[in-house]
Design an enzyme around this catalytic site. Structure first.
Site, PDB file in Angstrom:
ATOM      1  N   ASP A 143       0.599  -1.243   0.087  1.00 53.67           N
ATOM      2  CA  ASP A 143      -0.055  -0.092   0.132  1.00 53.67           C
ATOM      3  C   ASP A 143       0.878   1.369  -0.023  1.00 53.67           C
ATOM      4  O   ASP A 143       0.379   2.358   0.201  1.00 53.67           O
ATOM      5  CB  ASP A 143      -1.001   0.029   1.166  1.00 53.67           C
ATOM      6  CG  ASP A 143      -2.257  -0.832   1.090  1.00 53.67           C
ATOM      7  OD1 ASP A 143      -2.350  -1.409  -0.033  1.00 53.67           O
ATOM      8  OD2 ASP A 143      -2.884  -1.025   1.979  1.00 53.67           O
ATOM      9  N   GLY A 155     -10.328  20.909 -34.341  1.00 52.73           N
ATOM     10  CA  GLY A 155     -11.180  19.888 -35.031  1.00 52.73           C
ATOM     11  C   GLY A 155     -11.613  20.284 -36.393  1.00 52.73           C
ATOM     12  O   GLY A 155     -11.610  19.296 -37.337  1.00 52.73           O
ATOM     13  N   LEU A 156     -12.132  21.486 -36.467  1.00 54.28           N
ATOM     14  CA  LEU A 156     -12.706  22.043 -37.868  1.00 54.28           C
ATOM     15  C   LEU A 156     -11.344  22.209 -38.787  1.00 54.28           C
ATOM     16  O   LEU A 156     -11.492  21.864 -40.041  1.00 54.28           O
ATOM     17  CB  LEU A 156     -13.223  23.531 -37.647  1.00 54.28           C
ATOM     18  CG  LEU A 156     -13.685  24.109 -38.706  1.00 54.28           C
ATOM     19  CD1 LEU A 156     -14.895  23.539 -39.584  1.00 54.28           C
ATOM     20  CD2 LEU A 156     -14.233  25.526 -38.629  1.00 54.28           C
ATOM     21  N   ASP A 213     -17.544  35.336 -34.587  1.00 56.90           N
ATOM     22  CA  ASP A 213     -16.855  33.857 -34.539  1.00 56.90           C
ATOM     23  C   ASP A 213     -17.510  32.748 -33.726  1.00 56.90           C
ATOM     24  O   ASP A 213     -17.406  31.501 -34.021  1.00 56.90           O
ATOM     25  CB  ASP A 213     -15.395  34.128 -34.075  1.00 56.90           C
ATOM     26  CG  ASP A 213     -14.463  34.855 -35.092  1.00 56.90           C
ATOM     27  OD1 ASP A 213     -14.886  34.880 -36.208  1.00 56.90           O
ATOM     28  OD2 ASP A 213     -13.482  35.319 -34.660  1.00 56.90           O
TER      29      ASP A 213
END
EC number: 1.3.7.7
Length: 522
Positions: free
Chosen positions: A36, A425-426, A290
């Protein structure tokens, strides 16, 4: 008990370790077997601290179980006190040692030690890490301050006005292995100082035993992290009459509400609602042209209760996202999370099973995932952008730079962290969409040289042509599917397959894809 490859929270003794490691002059004697001791890595590797946590392990082995393990506990307590000379001693047991029933706290209390001893009884098989941290902090505060409690509650949070001083507050809840706690403390201290409010004590992060004794000197307690500090704040209110805040200042709206709450409790004039617009970039962007690209984006949120609730509010009220999934692994915060989800017309997910979370994520078909380190892995498997908003986290989410989540600057950090995955991503989609144009073809020479393309831009999605025994995607169908933005591609694929099955088609080509689109758009 559940066998799993991943857990969102450790056992409660890890929470106790977080409190001990966060403070100065506090030592933790943990009755635990040799296996542990792994928890040290959490602080040296994840938090990148230059010192081990102040923990002494009894590290009993199998052969010790046939002897006097109680004497083993007392020996380690004595050695820890002699070596470290702590101002306060925490004594507890790990989940494995709990089975032995040695009661190490009672043993330490009977040794005649001079410093305060806090006996931690943390049920390892029914509670988890955050509860263990909250209980440890509560027991420590109560042990150190119970003799200072007044007979009558006459605390006045507005007393500073006639005492000729600035108002004073405590910041309670930040700890090691919390999400950006160090940076949040700096930001909230700066924010309160701008409004003429002093910070008396920050605890447990960086606090000493003497600092804990000074907690009753404050006019108000600020509960920054309810999972850790709410029980302690409630006890201080019952015992000393000190009120505490209930608003967590994450996001523009919540930060303003937090300042209004603090000012009202202290008898001060509330600040202008325009302060957030002047201090943060997020409101400006939300009103810009935007931002219309982001309006209505589907978001799935999962994390600890505090950050999940804050994220849901920011997404809905400040960024114009649609929350399609909301959940937490913190069962202590299940009630407010369920209430928030109900208000958004969805059902909350209260679970510590990462596979159930991944399944819910896939079913919700989001365009952005806000979650923990595990949701980052799950989102990657599903091809979704993700931002980490909560513990558990990896070392990359403990930046060396100042990167808060709270206050006006925290809103800027959140804006960057959440919006950039969607924007990038775009960009990736546009590159993939035009990859067949001559200007994007590998080998097309640029002004930088005449060696041709490097092949760095590659299609990262592996096409699955045969999905089941009955359905087959043709090459034409796969090519058409890849023209669809990646963040909705999975949903389009599932809808098209369902349409193909319902109409008895075995092959999915571009015509099937268009027919499915017309069907679901009708």
């Amino acid at each position: 008990m559940q066998l799993t490859l991943w857990t969102y929270e450790g056992p409660p003794h890890v929470g106790a370790m977080r409190i001990a490691a966060s403070m100065k002059g506090v030592h933790y004697v943990l009755h635990a077997p040799q296996g542990d001791t792994y928890a040290d890595l959490l602080f040296t590797m994840i938090e990148r601290r230059d010192q081990r946590p102040p923990v002494t392990y009894t590290t009993f082995q199998a052969r010790d179980l046939g002897g006097d393990t109680a004497e083993l506990v007392k020996r380690h307590v004595r050695e820890a006190v002699d070596r470290f000379q702590p101002d306060a001693l925490l004594v507890g047991e790990s989940c494995t040692a709990e089975l032995i029933q040695d009661q190490p706290g009672a043993l330490a209390a009977g040794m005649g030690l001079t410093m305060p001893i806090v006996n931690l009884e943390l049920p390892a098989y029914s509670k988890k890490e955050n509860w263990g941290a909250a209980e440890t902090f509560y027991q420590l505060v109560r042990t150190l301050l119970k003799d200072q409690a007044p007979a009558e509650l006459n605390h006045d949070p507005k007393a500073w006005q006639h005492e000729g001083r600035r108002p004073r507050v405590n910041l309670l809840g930040p700890s090691l292995l919390g999400f950006r706690c160090r940076d949040d403390v700096l930001e909230i201290q700066r924010l309160l100082n701008m409004h003429g409010i002093d910070v008396g004590v920050v605890a447990p992060l960086g606090a000493t035993v003497a600092d804990v004794h000074r907690l009753p000197e404050a006019d108000l307690n600020v509960c920054l992290y309810p999972e850790i500090a709410e029980s302690s704040c409630a006890w201080l209110e019952r015992s000393f009459g000190i009120p505490f805040t209930t608003t967590v200042p994450i996001g523009i709206g919540a930060t303003h509400d937090f300042l209004v709450e603090v000012h009202n409790l202290l008898g001060m004039t509330p600040p202008s609602p325009q302060e957030g617009i002047r201090q943060s970039r997020l409101p400006w962007y939300s009103e810009s042209v935007d931002s219309t690209y982001l309006t209505g984006k589907r978001v799935f949120i999962f994390g600890d209760g505090t950050h999940a609730l804050a994220a849901a509010r920011i997404c809905k009220e400040e960024l114009g996202f649609e929350v399609v999934g909301l959940g937490t692994y913190s069962r202590e915060m299940a009630r407010p999370v369920r209430a928030a989800a109900k208000a958004m017309g969805i059902e909350a997910l209260i679970s510590d099973d990462y596979l159930a979370v991944e399944a819910a994520m896939a079913a919700a078909a989001p365009e952005l995932v806000l979650g923990t380190q595990m949701e980052r892995h799950s989102a990657k498997r599903l091809g979704l952008p993700c931002a980490v908003i909560s513990t558990p986290m990896h070392v990359q989410d403990v930046p060396a730079r100042n990167s808060p989540q709270m206050g006006w600057e925290g809103a800027n950090v959140i804006f960057d962290s959440w919006v950039h995955p969607l924007m990038m991503g775009l960009e990736e989609h546009l590159i993939g969409m035009f990859r067949h144009d001559f200007e994007f073809v590998d080998g097309h020479q640029s002004h930088l040289g005449h060696s041709g393309g490097s092949g760095a831009i590659a299609d990262t999605e592996v096409a699955v042509s045969t999905l089941t025994d009955e359905l087959v995607w043709t090459a034409e169908g796969e090519a058409e599917l890849k023209k669809i933005p990646f963040f909705v591609r999975g949903k389009v694929r599932r809808n098209t397959e369902a349409f193909a099955k319902s109409t008895g088609r075995n092959q999915i080509d571009s015509e099937t894809l268009y027919d499915a689109k017309a069907h679901f758009s009708a």
